[in-house]
Design an enzyme around this catalytic site. Structure first.
Site, PDB file in Angstrom:
ATOM      1  N   ASP A 122     -15.541  -0.500  17.617  1.00  0.00           N
ATOM      2  CA  ASP A 122     -16.108   0.853  18.267  1.00  0.00           C
ATOM      3  C   ASP A 122     -15.550   0.833  19.552  1.00  0.00           C
ATOM      4  O   ASP A 122     -15.624  -0.088  20.506  1.00  0.00           O
ATOM      5  CB  ASP A 122     -17.601   0.543  18.265  1.00  0.00           C
ATOM      6  CG  ASP A 122     -18.503   0.242  17.064  1.00  0.00           C
ATOM      7  OD1 ASP A 122     -17.718   0.959  16.124  1.00  0.00           O
ATOM      8  OD2 ASP A 122     -19.525  -0.266  16.935  1.00  0.00           O
ATOM      9  N   LYS A 126     -17.545   5.915  26.706  1.00  0.00           N
ATOM     10  CA  LYS A 126     -18.011   6.040  28.222  1.00  0.00           C
ATOM     11  C   LYS A 126     -17.786   4.591  29.065  1.00  0.00           C
ATOM     12  O   LYS A 126     -18.050   3.628  28.701  1.00  0.00           O
ATOM     13  CB  LYS A 126     -19.481   6.236  28.460  1.00  0.00           C
ATOM     14  CG  LYS A 126     -19.992   7.667  27.355  1.00  0.00           C
ATOM     15  CD  LYS A 126     -21.723   7.594  27.635  1.00  0.00           C
ATOM     16  CE  LYS A 126     -21.974   8.894  26.758  1.00  0.00           C
ATOM     17  NZ  LYS A 126     -23.433   8.953  26.414  1.00  0.00           N
ATOM     18  N   GLU A 197     -10.847   0.208   5.721  1.00  0.00           N
ATOM     19  CA  GLU A 197     -11.247   1.535   5.265  1.00  0.00           C
ATOM     20  C   GLU A 197     -10.937   2.776   6.401  1.00  0.00           C
ATOM     21  O   GLU A 197     -10.781   3.721   6.103  1.00  0.00           O
ATOM     22  CB  GLU A 197     -12.745   1.567   4.939  1.00  0.00           C
ATOM     23  CG  GLU A 197     -13.038   1.006   3.619  1.00  0.00           C
ATOM     24  CD  GLU A 197     -13.128  -0.588   3.857  1.00  0.00           C
ATOM     25  OE1 GLU A 197     -12.892  -1.545   4.723  1.00  0.00           O
ATOM     26  OE2 GLU A 197     -13.388  -1.562   2.640  1.00  0.00           O
TER      27      GLU A 197
HETATM   28  N1  SAH Z   1     -13.433  -2.935  10.516  1.00  0.00           N
HETATM   29  C1  SAH Z   1     -13.959  -1.914   9.602  1.00  0.00           C
HETATM   30  C2  SAH Z   1     -15.122  -1.166  10.434  1.00  0.00           C
HETATM   31  C3  SAH Z   1     -14.779  -0.431  11.575  1.00  0.00           C
HETATM   32  S1  SAH Z   1     -16.423   0.188  12.318  1.00  0.00           S
HETATM   33  C4  SAH Z   1     -12.620  -0.829   9.276  1.00  0.00           C
HETATM   34  O1  SAH Z   1     -11.599  -0.946  10.047  1.00  0.00           O
HETATM   35  O2  SAH Z   1     -13.103  -0.143   8.302  1.00  0.00           O
HETATM   36  C5  SAH Z   1     -16.487  -1.278  13.365  1.00  0.00           C
HETATM   37  C6  SAH Z   1     -17.549  -2.080  12.744  1.00  0.00           C
HETATM   38  O3  SAH Z   1     -17.894  -3.218  13.796  1.00  0.00           O
HETATM   39  C7  SAH Z   1     -19.046  -1.530  12.323  1.00  0.00           C
HETATM   40  O4  SAH Z   1     -19.335  -1.617  11.209  1.00  0.00           O
HETATM   41  C8  SAH Z   1     -20.028  -2.097  13.231  1.00  0.00           C
HETATM   42  O5  SAH Z   1     -21.148  -2.450  12.645  1.00  0.00           O
HETATM   43  C9  SAH Z   1     -19.465  -3.485  13.507  1.00  0.00           C
HETATM   44  N2  SAH Z   1     -19.583  -4.257  14.717  1.00  0.00           N
HETATM   45  C10 SAH Z   1     -19.557  -3.455  15.833  1.00  0.00           C
HETATM   46  N3  SAH Z   1     -20.128  -4.323  17.015  1.00  0.00           N
HETATM   47  C11 SAH Z   1     -20.421  -5.482  16.380  1.00  0.00           C
HETATM   48  C12 SAH Z   1     -20.540  -6.821  16.837  1.00  0.00           C
HETATM   49  N4  SAH Z   1     -20.875  -6.912  18.212  1.00  0.00           N
HETATM   50  N5  SAH Z   1     -20.845  -7.717  15.908  1.00  0.00           N
HETATM   51  C13 SAH Z   1     -20.575  -7.527  14.692  1.00  0.00           C
HETATM   52  N6  SAH Z   1     -20.217  -6.285  14.056  1.00  0.00           N
HETATM   53  C14 SAH Z   1     -19.970  -5.400  14.992  1.00  0.00           C
END
Ligand code: SAH
Length: 217
Positions: A122, A126, A197
């Protein structure tokens, strides 16, 4: 990753129990305990989403044991079912944790990991949310404690802002840059790249994919 709440989510997750590490604090004694061959490299994927990278990487790389973690249970459920669906070819070197990366140090012993993968984390655009980015130095400090000396972080993102921020954090933290590109799909690592994905989705929309490999010495 937002999702509508899954019907019967708990039952579906329970059906995948054999590849789910339900009590990750148990890893503290032996992080290789879930695996039959404990001599392989121990790798961790943080935020695995729906599991394409996890399943593809575990199948392609026979020299690693991979633990993929995801904090949203309904999303991890899809990854678990994807891994279970591989039937005969299901790799024995893949396990999952449903949980938050903020707790990693409660689960893994210090200096136990060979590699950490971060895929399309993510971006938290911000400025006030910078500390939540999984490449912020707060997280790099955690990774440093968990990785063996010489361990690597392998990072992919479509988000140029997050990539630039991450490169600055890596440098400020004194990490060794092993490899870097702003166009992974047209690089020498394209042939062995396992798409996530998000990666498939963003690259189909024309975004180029950034990637960096850094070493913790
Ligand atoms: N790696 C996947 C998903 C990317 S979206 C792809 O590339 O398709 C980022 C993912 O990280 C989300 O599913 C979110 O729930 C997870 N995520 C975000 N912060 C996290 C954390 N602190 N611990 C575990 N998962 C986390």
């Amino acid at each position: 990753m937002r999702m509508r709440k899954k019907k019967h989510g708990a039952e579906r997750i329970a059906a995948c129990a054999e590849i789910l590490i339900e009590n990750p604090t148990s890893l503290k004694d032996d992080p290789q305990a879930p695996f039959s061959d404990k001599e392989k490299l121990l790798c961790l994927e943080i935020g695995c989403g729906k599991g394409n990278f996890a399943v593809g990487t575990a199948a392609a790389e026979h020299n690693i044991n991979l633990i993929s973690m995801e904090k949203v249970p309904d999303v991890c459920c899809i990854a678990l079912e994807k891994a279970m669906a591989c039937k005969e070819t299901r790799p024995d070197n893949l396990r999952f944790i449903i949980g938050d990366a903020a707790n990693l140090e409660e689960w893994f012993p210090p200096r136990s990991l060979d590699r950490i993968y971060l895929n399309f984390s993510d971006p938290w655009p911000k400025a006030g949310h910078a500390k939540r980015r999984l490449t912020h130095r707060i997280f790099l400090e955690r990774y440093k404690n968990l990785l063996k000396v010489g361990g690597e972080l392998i990072f992919k993102t479509d988000n140029a802002g997050l990539f630039d921020f991450s490169l600055e954090e890596f440098e400020a933290f004194g990490l060794e840059m092993v490899w870097m590109t702003r166009d992974l799909h047209n690089s020498e690592r394209a042939a062995t790249n396992v798409m996530t994905e998000y990666e498939k989705n963003f690259s189909e929309k024309g975004f180029s994919i950034c990637s960096a490999i850094v070493r913790f010495n």
